[in-house]
Design an enzyme around this catalytic site. Structure first.
Site, PDB file in Angstrom:
ATOM      1  N   TRP A 158       2.113   1.828   3.847  1.00 55.03           N
ATOM      2  CA  TRP A 158       2.336   1.161   5.132  1.00 55.03           C
ATOM      3  C   TRP A 158       3.598   0.322   5.187  1.00 55.03           C
ATOM      4  O   TRP A 158       3.989  -0.123   6.257  1.00 55.03           O
ATOM      5  CB  TRP A 158       1.138   0.279   5.520  1.00 55.03           C
ATOM      6  CG  TRP A 158       0.548  -0.554   4.403  1.00 55.03           C
ATOM      7  CD1 TRP A 158      -0.589  -0.267   3.704  1.00 55.03           C
ATOM      8  CD2 TRP A 158       1.033  -1.789   3.855  1.00 55.03           C
ATOM      9  NE1 TRP A 158      -0.823  -1.221   2.749  1.00 55.03           N
ATOM     10  CE2 TRP A 158       0.153  -2.174   2.828  1.00 55.03           C
ATOM     11  CE3 TRP A 158       2.136  -2.601   4.134  1.00 55.03           C
ATOM     12  CZ2 TRP A 158       0.330  -3.335   2.071  1.00 55.03           C
ATOM     13  CZ3 TRP A 158       2.319  -3.751   3.380  1.00 55.03           C
ATOM     14  CH2 TRP A 158       1.429  -4.110   2.370  1.00 55.03           C
ATOM     15  N   ASN A 159       4.247   0.086   4.048  1.00 55.23           N
ATOM     16  CA  ASN A 159       5.304  -0.942   4.103  1.00 55.23           C
ATOM     17  C   ASN A 159       6.620  -0.480   4.736  1.00 55.23           C
ATOM     18  O   ASN A 159       7.262  -1.262   5.424  1.00 55.23           O
ATOM     19  CB  ASN A 159       5.523  -1.591   2.726  1.00 55.23           C
ATOM     20  CG  ASN A 159       5.922  -0.603   1.670  1.00 55.23           C
ATOM     21  OD1 ASN A 159       5.707   0.583   1.825  1.00 55.23           O
ATOM     22  ND2 ASN A 159       6.498  -1.087   0.597  1.00 55.23           N
ATOM     23  N   LYS A 182       0.476  12.616   5.385  1.00 53.95           N
ATOM     24  CA  LYS A 182      -0.681  11.749   5.640  1.00 53.95           C
ATOM     25  C   LYS A 182      -0.176  10.310   5.568  1.00 53.95           C
ATOM     26  O   LYS A 182       0.027   9.758   4.495  1.00 53.95           O
ATOM     27  CB  LYS A 182      -1.747  12.007   4.569  1.00 53.95           C
ATOM     28  CG  LYS A 182      -3.191  11.763   4.997  1.00 53.95           C
ATOM     29  CD  LYS A 182      -3.495  10.349   5.425  1.00 53.95           C
ATOM     30  CE  LYS A 182      -3.768   9.409   4.273  1.00 53.95           C
ATOM     31  NZ  LYS A 182      -3.856   7.999   4.701  1.00 53.95           N
ATOM     32  N   GLU A 257       5.973   7.369  -6.643  1.00 54.09           N
ATOM     33  CA  GLU A 257       6.689   6.100  -6.709  1.00 54.09           C
ATOM     34  C   GLU A 257       5.632   5.026  -6.529  1.00 54.09           C
ATOM     35  O   GLU A 257       5.024   4.918  -5.474  1.00 54.09           O
ATOM     36  CB  GLU A 257       7.765   6.082  -5.617  1.00 54.09           C
ATOM     37  CG  GLU A 257       8.798   5.033  -5.863  1.00 54.09           C
ATOM     38  CD  GLU A 257       8.495   3.792  -5.074  1.00 54.09           C
ATOM     39  OE1 GLU A 257       7.864   2.874  -5.661  1.00 54.09           O
ATOM     40  OE2 GLU A 257       8.866   3.746  -3.900  1.00 54.09           O
ATOM     41  N   LEU A 258       5.383   4.288  -7.610  1.00 51.25           N
ATOM     42  CA  LEU A 258       4.244   3.373  -7.629  1.00 51.25           C
ATOM     43  C   LEU A 258       4.722   1.925  -7.615  1.00 51.25           C
ATOM     44  O   LEU A 258       5.795   1.626  -7.110  1.00 51.25           O
ATOM     45  CB  LEU A 258       3.367   3.692  -8.836  1.00 51.25           C
ATOM     46  CG  LEU A 258       2.983   5.188  -8.939  1.00 51.25           C
ATOM     47  CD1 LEU A 258       2.264   5.488 -10.226  1.00 51.25           C
ATOM     48  CD2 LEU A 258       2.150   5.617  -7.747  1.00 51.25           C
ATOM     49  N   CYS A 291       7.807  -2.532  -3.117  1.00 46.54           N
ATOM     50  CA  CYS A 291       7.570  -2.174  -4.519  1.00 46.54           C
ATOM     51  C   CYS A 291       8.673  -2.729  -5.414  1.00 46.54           C
ATOM     52  O   CYS A 291       8.457  -2.959  -6.590  1.00 46.54           O
ATOM     53  CB  CYS A 291       7.471  -0.670  -4.648  1.00 46.54           C
ATOM     54  SG  CYS A 291       8.796   0.186  -3.798  1.00 46.54           S
ATOM     55  N   GLU A 392       0.820  -6.652  -9.784  1.00 45.01           N
ATOM     56  CA  GLU A 392       1.592  -6.621  -8.550  1.00 45.01           C
ATOM     57  C   GLU A 392       0.809  -7.322  -7.431  1.00 45.01           C
ATOM     58  O   GLU A 392      -0.314  -6.947  -7.120  1.00 45.01           O
ATOM     59  CB  GLU A 392       1.866  -5.164  -8.155  1.00 45.01           C
ATOM     60  CG  GLU A 392       2.837  -5.056  -6.999  1.00 45.01           C
ATOM     61  CD  GLU A 392       3.176  -3.611  -6.648  1.00 45.01           C
ATOM     62  OE1 GLU A 392       2.281  -2.758  -6.677  1.00 45.01           O
ATOM     63  OE2 GLU A 392       4.361  -3.357  -6.357  1.00 45.01           O
TER      64      GLU A 392
HETATM   65  P1  ADP Z   1      -1.424   0.546  -0.145  1.00 46.61           P
HETATM   66  O1  ADP Z   1      -2.243   0.692   1.123  1.00 46.61           O
HETATM   67  O2  ADP Z   1      -1.560  -0.750  -0.810  1.00 46.61           O
HETATM   68  O3  ADP Z   1      -0.041   1.090  -0.058  1.00 46.61           O
HETATM   69  P2  ADP Z   1      -2.562   2.841  -1.410  1.00 46.61           P
HETATM   70  O4  ADP Z   1      -1.790   3.289  -2.587  1.00 46.61           O
HETATM   71  O5  ADP Z   1      -4.044   2.845  -1.541  1.00 46.61           O
HETATM   72  O6  ADP Z   1      -2.152   1.403  -1.159  1.00 46.61           O
HETATM   73  O7  ADP Z   1      -2.163   3.702  -0.129  1.00 46.61           O
HETATM   74  C1  ADP Z   1      -1.065   4.544  -0.021  1.00 46.61           C
HETATM   75  C2  ADP Z   1      -1.465   5.838   0.653  1.00 46.61           C
HETATM   76  O8  ADP Z   1      -2.412   6.519  -0.164  1.00 46.61           O
HETATM   77  C3  ADP Z   1      -2.155   5.682   2.013  1.00 46.61           C
HETATM   78  O9  ADP Z   1      -1.707   6.700   2.885  1.00 46.61           O
HETATM   79  C4  ADP Z   1      -3.616   5.861   1.684  1.00 46.61           C
HETATM   80  O10 ADP Z   1      -4.388   6.309   2.771  1.00 46.61           O
HETATM   81  C5  ADP Z   1      -3.537   6.922   0.617  1.00 46.61           C
HETATM   82  N1  ADP Z   1      -4.720   6.985  -0.262  1.00 46.61           N
HETATM   83  C6  ADP Z   1      -5.532   5.971  -0.644  1.00 46.61           C
HETATM   84  N2  ADP Z   1      -6.497   6.415  -1.461  1.00 46.61           N
HETATM   85  C7  ADP Z   1      -6.304   7.761  -1.616  1.00 46.61           C
HETATM   86  C8  ADP Z   1      -6.962   8.793  -2.348  1.00 46.61           C
HETATM   87  N3  ADP Z   1      -8.021   8.540  -3.102  1.00 46.61           N
HETATM   88  N4  ADP Z   1      -6.458  10.046  -2.274  1.00 46.61           N
HETATM   89  C9  ADP Z   1      -5.364  10.317  -1.530  1.00 46.61           C
HETATM   90  N5  ADP Z   1      -4.716   9.392  -0.804  1.00 46.61           N
HETATM   91  C10 ADP Z   1      -5.155   8.122  -0.846  1.00 46.61           C
END
Ligand code: ADP
Length: 499
Positions: A158-159, A182, A257-258, A291, A392
């Protein structure tokens, strides 16, 4: 924006060149972090919607107009999309601000800059060249082709939704793939507005699809879908691990990218006023929700107190409030779970024995209204082993850690599981090169912070990710290499006679 139901804007998803509701016809609310109130309804997609989108993408990859387009024509489409983005960047930024509460000043600069990714990778589309290999066999002509992978699943946080999509979409399309995106359930609206531009640019149906919804409901089926060749993900490391596991079961390619816990390191020979600005932008820009946040500020002991004094004085001047206002310097936290998480980390840090020299809780300034605001927070007396220095936070919370010398700075800087970025502030050239070499991070900035470009590779060391985005090289992450052997011999030799 589409239909208005009550006061909420109702969106549709984009699958196979059509605007559609989810199979379930359900929606979920998107909240404006500045007011804390819902403003839009987003389709709640699930496995069936994902299946439709992936099948459409696969069909577009194998039949119809897209695979027949020359790379130059693909490039032209991407550049046209870039023009449309440049034209609509202010509007796209406004939608992002409504969804994620980041400053309009930042988002409008970001959406305008985003057009460059489509220009750059549009330009690269017809420069993907194979090689002729001077083979060690007679009468054989061998060459390589770099071919697209197929359907790409892109999962977006979302950022910076549209920018981080551009980092995946532009090279994926330039390479000839098709894609299902997605977006995050916390910031989907801008993606759906952006899809109108994709449609306008004239991409064939099914080449770019968007399925909105929650991670487990819409993200997981995308990762698990057998027709998806690769997952390109940006998000938290916890979700990244789940996606990596699921992708491994289908032997899919991934790029990830984490998170990060990046050290921003200030030496006593630094230009102090510049370093103060770099420290502030490292953690308070985007309300720390990036990040690459420089969330650990390592300050050389000899200047520690003087530096912290200047830092706090500067941070105190930050104006909070309406993210749409060009005067605002620190906006709200994007969503309620994240807001609670940041406040929880502040409590954890206090219980670990840090000193709070600025902020340290909710922002109750009148200009913050009912929004999810956290005071810019600075902690000193932080030890690198504390949770506030290891995990984080993704919020406006800075942990200041003193260090002795270069070796100490390197040891502390690298002593986290992450390795996304690092900053170094020094006027000593030898020290700058040494630090750039020894810091385990995908990006090292010297006397600057938070700079990115479509031209330069970006990605993580250690648990900050896999693969790289941006730059020429990374288009290979969306390609596979084929080796073609053509015999020019007049006669096929007798297979029973070994040569
Ligand atoms: P944040 O919302 O803190 O960025 P996430 O890493 O959970 O954290 O979310 C990033 C993306 O990953 C979003 O689009 C979220 O809907 C998606 N997401 C969250 N959980 C899953 C999952 N188990 N499998 C696939 N996509 C996911």
């Amino acid at each position: 924006m589409d239909t208005i139901a009550g006061t909420l804007v109702t969106y549709q998803m984009y699958i196979d060149g059509r605007w559609v509701d989810s199979v379930s016809s359900q929606h979920f609310e998107s909240h404006n972090p500045y007011t804390g109130k819902p403003w839009a309804l987003i389709p709640r997609g699930g496995a069936e919607d994902v299946d439709r989108a992936v099948r459409a993408a696969r069909k577009a990859f194998t039949t119809g107009e897209w695979p027949k387009l020359t790379p130059s024509k693909r490039g032209a489409l991407l550049r046209k999309l870039g023009d449309l983005i440049a034209d609509k960047s202010g509007f796209l930024a406004e939608i992002e601000v409504r969804d994620n509460g980041k400053l309009f000043a930042e988002m409008s600069a970001q959406t305008a800059y985003m057009a460059q990714w489509y220009y750059y990778y549009g330009g690269l589309a017809d420069k993907i060249e194979g090689a002729v290999i001077p083979l060690d066999k007679p009468d054989t002509f061998n060459y390589t082709r770099h071919e697209p992978l197929g359907v790409i699943g892109a999962i977006i946080p979302w950022n910076s939704p549209l920018l981080l999509t551009a980092w995946k979409l532009a090279p994926a399309l330039a390479a000839g793939n098709t894609i299902v995106v997605k977006p995050s359930e916390f910031a989907s609206a801008s993606m759906l507005e952006f899809m109108k531009l994709v449609e306008q640019a004239g991409f064939p149906a099914g080449v770019v699809n968007v399925v909105t919804g929650f991670g487990p409901e819409a993200g997981t089926p995308l990762v698990e879908h057998p027709l998806v060749a690769k997952i390109a993900f940006t998000g938290s490391d916890a979700t990244g691990r789940k996606i990596y596991e699921a992708a491994a079961r289908g032997l899919k390619r991934v790029s990830m990218e984490l998170g990060g816990k990046s050290p921003n390191i200030v030496f006593d020979d630094a230009e102090i006023d510049n370093a103060v600005k770099g420290a502030i932008s490292g953690i308070f820009a985007a309300t720390g929700q990036t990040c690459i946040a420089g969330s650990r500020l390592l300050v050389q002991q000899s200047i520690h107190d003087r530096f912290v004094e200047k830092l706090v004085a500067f941070a105190k001047t930050a104006k909070m409030g309406d993210p749409m206002s060009l005067d605002t310097q620190v906006g709200p936290v994007t969503n309620l779970p994240q807001y609670n998480k940041v406040l929880n980390y502040i409590d954890i840090a206090k219980s670990e024995g840090v000193q709070t020299v600025l902020g340290g809780g909710k922002a109750t300034r009148p200009e913050c209204g009912d929004g999810w605001f956290v005071e810019p927070t600075i902690f000193t007396a932080v030890k690198n082993s504390m949770r506030i220095a290891q995990e984080e936070v993704f919020g406006p919370v800075l942990a200041v850690i003193p260090f002795k010398d270069e070796e100490d700075a390197i040891a502390i800087g690298n002593d986290v599981v992450f390795g996304l970025a690092a900053g170094v502030w020094t006027q000593n050239m030898r020290r700058a090169f040494l630090m750039a070499e020894r810091l385990q991070a995908g990006t090292v900035w010297v006397n600057t912070y938070r700079a990115v470009s479509y031209l330069s590779p970006f990605g993580g060391y250690k648990r900050s990710g896999l693969g790289r985005e941006n730059g020429q090289e990374m288009i290979k992450e969306y390609l596979q290499t084929k080796s073609v052997w053509i015999s020019t011999a007049k006669e096929v030799p007798n297979p029973f006679v070994m040569r």
